[in-house]
Design a protein around this motif. Sequence first.
Motif, PDB file in Angstrom:
ATOM      1  N   SER A  10       0.812  -1.223   0.000  1.00  0.00           N
ATOM      2  CA  SER A  10       0.000   0.000   0.000  1.00  0.00           C
ATOM      3  C   SER A  10       0.841   1.267   0.000  1.00  0.00           C
ATOM      4  N   THR A  54      -1.955  -5.579  -6.212  1.00  0.00           N
ATOM      5  CA  THR A  54      -3.247  -5.612  -5.532  1.00  0.00           C
ATOM      6  C   THR A  54      -4.375  -5.657  -6.555  1.00  0.00           C
ATOM      7  N   GLN A  80      -2.236 -10.194  -5.262  1.00  0.00           N
ATOM      8  CA  GLN A  80      -1.890 -10.414  -3.865  1.00  0.00           C
ATOM      9  C   GLN A  80      -2.812  -9.490  -3.076  1.00  0.00           C
ATOM     10  N   GLU A  82      -3.642  -9.170   0.039  1.00  0.00           N
ATOM     11  CA  GLU A  82      -3.121  -8.592   1.282  1.00  0.00           C
ATOM     12  C   GLU A  82      -1.598  -8.693   1.272  1.00  0.00           C
ATOM     13  N   ASN A  84       1.007 -10.166   2.429  1.00  0.00           N
ATOM     14  CA  ASN A  84       1.318 -11.334   3.257  1.00  0.00           C
ATOM     15  C   ASN A  84       2.764 -11.789   3.163  1.00  0.00           C
ATOM     16  N   GLU A 194       3.542 -12.668   8.153  1.00  0.00           N
ATOM     17  CA  GLU A 194       3.957 -12.700   6.760  1.00  0.00           C
ATOM     18  C   GLU A 194       4.810 -13.937   6.463  1.00  0.00           C
TER      19      GLU A 194
END
Length: 293
Positions: A10, A54, A80, A82, A84, A194
């Motif tokens: 993000s 994302t 993906q 999240e 992780n 993760e």
Amino acid sequence: MKGIVLAGGSGTRLHPITQAVSKQLLPVYDKPMVYYPISVLMLAGIREILLISTPTDLPHFRRLLGDGSQFGLRVEYAEQAEPNGLAEAFVIGADFIGGDTVALVLGDNIFYGQGFSRMLQEQVAKLDGCVLFGYPVKDPERYGVGEVDAGGTLVSIEEKPSKPKSNKAITGLYFYDNRVVSIASELKPSPRGELEITDVNLAYLREGRANLVDLGRGFAWLDTGTHDSLLEAGQFVQVLEHRQGVRIACLEEIALRMGLITPDQCYRLGEALSKSGYGQYVMNVAREAGATA
């Protein structure tokens, strides 16, 4: 060898500028950030690339890169959802990797150095286990750090150690044999939830099949995760390109030099961008290579 570009996350350290756009689509001087890691894979001789991002950002990458055929590549996409962990790339990309070896490059890492393509292709050709790329830094306690013996074999990896055993930071470029798929599938999430790339590397280290290539002098490794480092990366590229008259990570030029596209195809790619200095450069490169346009 297949290639994976991990362009998720993000970008919270770059807020507010990454609240509406992926960090890897931000400009680093004259081109999107993601061009730089893609160029690394191309220079290594890789033609098939999986871009992981994302669900929100993937349509923007598709619009930018398409299926990659304009560069002589095959580009696929995967989600993906999240953040992780880096090692999840091998779980997400297991079908894409198939039975091949694989390179993973982080979407916000920039590499530059003379002879880089030759070095990468040599490492691909002799890959047995995993190859990491180390870069000397003045603050190794901020990074994953690799320690090597006199023969260049990796003997220890420590994540952000308080007392580093070397000044070699492990960069965001990794080469693995096919066993990485099974190693990643068996990982358990770390305390921060993760799948850690360090755990993958440690698995190879325990087998005695991990090597660290020292990029050292003559190379530059830039991470673009903060406002300052993003600006510094853009200034670095600007200075080099202005001084040398060549463009770093110009995918059209790399595709042409590597024989993936013809001079006329390269010229047409530049022509589509002809109102920009970048497009004019691509057209000039194509003309010099014999484009008939």
